[in-house]
Write a protein that holds these residues in place. Sequence first.
Motif, PDB file in Angstrom:
ATOM      1  N   GLY A 126       0.805  -1.216   0.000  1.00  0.00           N
ATOM      2  CA  GLY A 126       0.000   0.000   0.000  1.00  0.00           C
ATOM      3  C   GLY A 126       0.835   1.262   0.000  1.00  0.00           C
ATOM      4  N   ALA A 127       2.037   1.184   0.559  1.00  0.00           N
ATOM      5  CA  ALA A 127       2.902   2.373   0.576  1.00  0.00           C
ATOM      6  C   ALA A 127       3.319   2.777  -0.818  1.00  0.00           C
ATOM      7  CB  ALA A 127       4.132   2.108   1.442  1.00  0.00           C
ATOM      8  N   LEU A 128       3.357   1.802  -1.733  1.00  0.00           N
ATOM      9  CA  LEU A 128       3.762   2.120  -3.096  1.00  0.00           C
ATOM     10  C   LEU A 128       2.674   2.856  -3.864  1.00  0.00           C
ATOM     11  CD1 LEU A 128       5.549  -1.224  -4.050  1.00  0.00           C
ATOM     12  CD2 LEU A 128       6.500   0.819  -2.997  1.00  0.00           C
ATOM     13  N   ALA A 129       1.453   2.926  -3.290  1.00  0.00           N
ATOM     14  CA  ALA A 129       0.373   3.651  -3.951  1.00  0.00           C
ATOM     15  C   ALA A 129       0.508   5.157  -3.787  1.00  0.00           C
ATOM     16  CB  ALA A 129      -0.973   3.188  -3.397  1.00  0.00           C
ATOM     17  N   VAL A 130       1.383   5.604  -2.891  1.00  0.00           N
ATOM     18  CA  VAL A 130       1.601   7.040  -2.727  1.00  0.00           C
ATOM     19  C   VAL A 130       2.211   7.598  -4.013  1.00  0.00           C
ATOM     20  CG1 VAL A 130       2.774   8.805  -1.363  1.00  0.00           C
ATOM     21  CG2 VAL A 130       1.945   6.721  -0.259  1.00  0.00           C
ATOM     22  N   SER A 131       1.678   8.718  -4.456  1.00  0.00           N
ATOM     23  CA  SER A 131       2.161   9.319  -5.699  1.00  0.00           C
ATOM     24  C   SER A 131       3.661   9.591  -5.622  1.00  0.00           C
ATOM     25  CB  SER A 131       1.419  10.628  -5.964  1.00  0.00           C
ATOM     26  OG  SER A 131       2.034  11.342  -7.023  1.00  0.00           O
ATOM     27  N   PRO A 132       4.427   9.219  -6.656  1.00  0.00           N
ATOM     28  CA  PRO A 132       5.871   9.532  -6.657  1.00  0.00           C
ATOM     29  C   PRO A 132       6.142  11.017  -6.481  1.00  0.00           C
ATOM     30  CG  PRO A 132       5.343   7.988  -8.411  1.00  0.00           C
ATOM     31  CD  PRO A 132       4.033   8.426  -7.831  1.00  0.00           C
ATOM     32  N   ALA A 133       5.238  11.862  -6.977  1.00  0.00           N
ATOM     33  CA  ALA A 133       5.441  13.302  -6.816  1.00  0.00           C
ATOM     34  C   ALA A 133       5.401  13.693  -5.343  1.00  0.00           C
ATOM     35  CB  ALA A 133       4.373  14.078  -7.594  1.00  0.00           C
ATOM     36  N   VAL A 134       4.561  13.021  -4.548  1.00  0.00           N
ATOM     37  CA  VAL A 134       4.507  13.295  -3.111  1.00  0.00           C
ATOM     38  C   VAL A 134       5.807  12.849  -2.442  1.00  0.00           C
ATOM     39  CG1 VAL A 134       3.320  12.734  -0.963  1.00  0.00           C
ATOM     40  CG2 VAL A 134       1.998  13.145  -3.036  1.00  0.00           C
ATOM     41  N   VAL A 135       6.282  11.653  -2.813  1.00  0.00           N
ATOM     42  CA  VAL A 135       7.526  11.147  -2.220  1.00  0.00           C
ATOM     43  C   VAL A 135       8.705  12.050  -2.574  1.00  0.00           C
ATOM     44  CG1 VAL A 135       9.113   9.193  -2.133  1.00  0.00           C
ATOM     45  CG2 VAL A 135       6.658   8.791  -2.260  1.00  0.00           C
ATOM     46  N   HIS A 136       8.832  12.390  -3.849  1.00  0.00           N
ATOM     47  CA  HIS A 136       9.945  13.249  -4.263  1.00  0.00           C
ATOM     48  C   HIS A 136       9.824  14.641  -3.648  1.00  0.00           C
ATOM     49  CE1 HIS A 136      11.002  10.011  -6.744  1.00  0.00           C
ATOM     50  NE2 HIS A 136      10.296  10.309  -7.804  1.00  0.00           N
ATOM     51  N   GLY A 137       8.595  15.151  -3.540  1.00  0.00           N
ATOM     52  CA  GLY A 137       8.410  16.439  -2.902  1.00  0.00           C
ATOM     53  C   GLY A 137       8.771  16.400  -1.430  1.00  0.00           C
ATOM     54  N   HIS A 380      14.104  14.342 -10.711  1.00  0.00           N
ATOM     55  CA  HIS A 380      12.751  14.189 -10.201  1.00  0.00           C
ATOM     56  C   HIS A 380      11.862  15.336 -10.681  1.00  0.00           C
ATOM     57  CE1 HIS A 380      14.326  11.620  -6.616  1.00  0.00           C
ATOM     58  NE2 HIS A 380      14.213  10.933  -7.724  1.00  0.00           N
ATOM     59  N   ILE A 381      12.387  16.541 -10.690  1.00  0.00           N
ATOM     60  CA  ILE A 381      11.593  17.691 -11.135  1.00  0.00           C
ATOM     61  C   ILE A 381      11.201  17.536 -12.598  1.00  0.00           C
ATOM     62  CG2 ILE A 381      11.645  20.184 -11.528  1.00  0.00           C
ATOM     63  CD1 ILE A 381      13.454  20.417  -9.081  1.00  0.00           C
ATOM     64  N   ARG A 382      12.141  17.111 -13.445  1.00  0.00           N
ATOM     65  CA  ARG A 382      11.819  16.888 -14.850  1.00  0.00           C
ATOM     66  C   ARG A 382      10.771  15.788 -15.006  1.00  0.00           C
ATOM     67  NH1 ARG A 382      17.496  17.951 -15.674  1.00  0.00           N
ATOM     68  NH2 ARG A 382      17.931  15.736 -15.403  1.00  0.00           N
ATOM     69  N   PRO A 391       2.254  20.669  -9.527  1.00  0.00           N
ATOM     70  CA  PRO A 391       1.537  21.203  -8.350  1.00  0.00           C
ATOM     71  C   PRO A 391       1.636  20.291  -7.132  1.00  0.00           C
ATOM     72  CG  PRO A 391       0.208  21.459 -10.330  1.00  0.00           C
ATOM     73  CD  PRO A 391       1.377  20.621 -10.717  1.00  0.00           C
ATOM     74  N   VAL A 392       1.592  18.981  -7.334  1.00  0.00           N
ATOM     75  CA  VAL A 392       1.714  18.040  -6.220  1.00  0.00           C
ATOM     76  C   VAL A 392       3.106  18.144  -5.601  1.00  0.00           C
ATOM     77  CG1 VAL A 392       1.573  15.611  -5.546  1.00  0.00           C
ATOM     78  CG2 VAL A 392       0.048  16.510  -7.310  1.00  0.00           C
ATOM     79  N   TYR A 393       4.128  18.165  -6.446  1.00  0.00           N
ATOM     80  CA  TYR A 393       5.512  18.252  -5.979  1.00  0.00           C
ATOM     81  C   TYR A 393       5.731  19.551  -5.213  1.00  0.00           C
ATOM     82  CZ  TYR A 393      10.646  18.312  -6.299  1.00  0.00           C
ATOM     83  OH  TYR A 393      11.986  18.369  -6.016  1.00  0.00           O
ATOM     84  N   ALA A 394       5.269  20.670  -5.789  1.00  0.00           N
ATOM     85  CA  ALA A 394       5.493  21.975  -5.153  1.00  0.00           C
ATOM     86  C   ALA A 394       4.737  22.081  -3.833  1.00  0.00           C
ATOM     87  CB  ALA A 394       5.057  23.088  -6.107  1.00  0.00           C
ATOM     88  N   ALA A 395       3.498  21.598  -3.807  1.00  0.00           N
ATOM     89  CA  ALA A 395       2.725  21.681  -2.572  1.00  0.00           C
ATOM     90  C   ALA A 395       3.357  20.846  -1.466  1.00  0.00           C
ATOM     91  CB  ALA A 395       1.291  21.212  -2.836  1.00  0.00           C
ATOM     92  N   THR A 396       3.826  19.647  -1.815  1.00  0.00           N
ATOM     93  CA  THR A 396       4.459  18.804  -0.799  1.00  0.00           C
ATOM     94  C   THR A 396       5.748  19.435  -0.287  1.00  0.00           C
ATOM     95  OG1 THR A 396       3.560  16.875  -1.965  1.00  0.00           O
ATOM     96  CG2 THR A 396       5.235  16.465  -0.296  1.00  0.00           C
ATOM     97  N   THR A 397       6.566  19.940  -1.203  1.00  0.00           N
ATOM     98  CA  THR A 397       7.849  20.540  -0.809  1.00  0.00           C
ATOM     99  C   THR A 397       7.629  21.740   0.105  1.00  0.00           C
ATOM    100  OG1 THR A 397       8.859  19.830  -2.894  1.00  0.00           O
ATOM    101  CG2 THR A 397       9.979  21.567  -1.670  1.00  0.00           C
ATOM    102  N   LEU A 398       6.751  22.648  -0.311  1.00  0.00           N
ATOM    103  CA  LEU A 398       6.497  23.833   0.514  1.00  0.00           C
ATOM    104  C   LEU A 398       5.838  23.450   1.836  1.00  0.00           C
ATOM    105  CD1 LEU A 398       5.239  26.348  -2.199  1.00  0.00           C
ATOM    106  CD2 LEU A 398       7.461  26.311  -1.051  1.00  0.00           C
TER     107      LEU A 398
END
Length: 816
Positions: A126-137, A380-382, A391-398
């Motif tokens: 189930g942990a692998l269902a987390v969006s990669p953008a969230v993990v990288h962020g 990861h950003i690319r 937007p997912v990456y930026a929101a998680t990072t901030l």
Amino acid sequence: MSATAPTRVHSHSPPAAPPPRRRRFAVEGADLSASVAVFLIALPLSLGIALATGAPLQAGLVAAAVGGIVAGRIGGCPLQVSGPAAGLTVVTADLIHRYGWRATCGITVLAGLAQLGLGCLRVARGALAVSPAVVHGMLAGIGVTIAVAQLHIVIGGSPDSSVLSNLRALPHQLAHLDPAAVTVSALTLTLLLAWPRLPGEPGRLLRKVPAPLVAVTGATAAALLTGLSLPRVDLPSWSSHALAGLPEGPALGVVAAVLTTTLVCSVQSLLGAVAVDKMAAARTGAQARLGRSDLDRELLGQGAANIVSGALGGLPVAGVAVRSTANVNAGAVSRNSTMLHGVLVVIATLLMVPLLEHIPLAALAALVMAVGVQMVSLHHIRTVNRHREVPVYAATTLGVVVLGVLEGVLLGIAVAVFLALRRLTHTRITHEEKDGVHHVHVRGQLTFLAVPRLSRTLHHVPQGGRAVVELDGSFMDHAAYEALQDWRTSHTARGGSAELTGRHGTFHSPEAPSTACRCRPWTPWRNHQCAMPSGGAGPAGDREPARADLTPATSTGTRAPGTTAETRTLETTTPETAAPGTTAPDTYPHELARGISSFQRNTAPLVREELARLAREGQRPSQLFLTCADSRLVTSMITASGPGDLFVVRNVGNLVPPPGEEHGDDSVGAAIEYAVDVLGVRSITVCGHSGCGAMQALLTAEPGAAPTPLRRWLRYGLPSLERMATDAGTAPRLAERPAADAVERLCLTNVVQQLAHLRAHESVARALAAGALELHGMYFHVGEARAYLLGGPAAEGVFHDVREDMREVEEVCGPA
């Protein structure tokens, strides 16, 4: 050329002797050398991460030792190295600030118990269902937090507990620099960045020493030789080492702290295990014998390690990307390397304390700051930008930077869910008329929410008109499907024509016959034939059309909307009056043109960007694939490869003429030389297949037959025929069953024999001696759609089944 079909031989081989029993605690040399490499990286990083969290420095060493020994022994990913991770730095620092050090150790124990519970519930996937953008962020936000905090120590100050406070205090800190700290930090960063880029052969040898060790050692030596006065590592006596205590405070806050630690430790460790699987699968030989990781067991191992580490006064433990990558690249073959690295950490903490206490804190801060900066990965950003997940990456990072790790992850998940719902419900429908054809273009997913707009747009198409509906999406629910079908039925009943096109091909109404090819390019290859109507005038209109013999196809598959229940195979013949050497209209050239047109319409837009890149950069294939010219062997399909991956050579019988033969054939030799010496391929695969016509011809050849071009070419297969006759008892075979007949035995033997011919080529022999090339044998059973790889020494000739693996992995590349 003479050859006789060998009689069927029933041989009963004696049972193989059982393999020698390995010693239980035997350690291979590859594991020993890998453990040393990982230890040299882990020692300075563990001290640096402990410094960054504000914990006692011994806590980093305790976590490194426990992660190596406990998680290495119990975990389900043998090659993953666990220990104090940079991804946990922000979480741990916040816990120490709120609850104190002993309570933080207690929270680590509780998080370990939670991980044990999750492992027992088998929810690791189930942990692998987390969006990669969230993990990288999340990793990027943690990296920014680490870098900003450690920058204060690098320039001679002390960091605050929050990123915003550190940013506000940075101008004042820059105005009051400590020259000694800046000098040591600059030297550390210079060595860290320059060491992996040392040129030439001496540089290749020196690069075997890990850059973090070189950077910290060099900065320490420079500080000692110049007599700089700097804060240094202080390791108090182990007798005063603090152990875990019960956390005090609001129960809700403690629960949130435990959940945050559990989440970050678990997600980072599980995604790291998947990444290690991917790295290990790319290896060959003995190093590739490990199977896929057991993620539930890995979660149990991480939980046990956190319980032990927290109880002993250590930092939280998770899988660490930097150390795991070093372990795989160093050639580790079992979990012994991870455990030995933990033992070495224990020895170092007991015997090397006087040396460790000479390390300047500024050097460790610079090392950890570099790790934090690298966690903000441009790759990861690319990637997230390509998948429209910025937007997912930026929101998680901030969110991680401003609010905290748990809050940032929850914010990122919320944004990801919002975007998914928006993409599901956002549909753009346009209508335009061009050359008398009404084009209705649907972009996005077709759900019941879009049915009213779709109906309004479709009613703009006049009665009796020609319409093309282009569906550019991957989902259509039942309501939208019914609306489209009802409109198409009504439109065609009034004399109009309706055509539905999309990414999966072109579908036509049954009431509007069409001569277009219904083959679907680059799809699962089911029913891959062209369904064509019989009769019909050719393009000129005044010539006799080709006669078509329609016979039912042997395969069945799913049908697109509008197709008939039976798909037929077209066999065309020219009319009796056609001139010799000419082709009648509506025959194969037109099928070729239709296929090309289908490629240009459906496939070219998907691959144009990649082919443009290959056109600019040139071809750099990783392997030469030498196989038969049989039309049933589609190399890109059976190897799941794309443009630029394979350098393919095909001939009748997948034969490799030995070099130096008089009146020999140089075409295959030229391709081999070009692939090895010019393209620099890393592997060559010789692939045979079942039902090979060339092997049948060798078995049934009549003595004294006329030397046709085909028979002259097949002389290169005679050594395979002779090998099968002389080695009847030890002939190449499939691991799971004996060869079905003489043709299959010869097909398997031919692969082994052609590999022997391949080794005789000078360029191949030279590359093999240098360790720059590998040879592989492969057998593809057409009827079973199953591939077998030649395993072990080629002389043994055992082909093993290659099992299908449909799991997609997500690699976590950011250092931690």
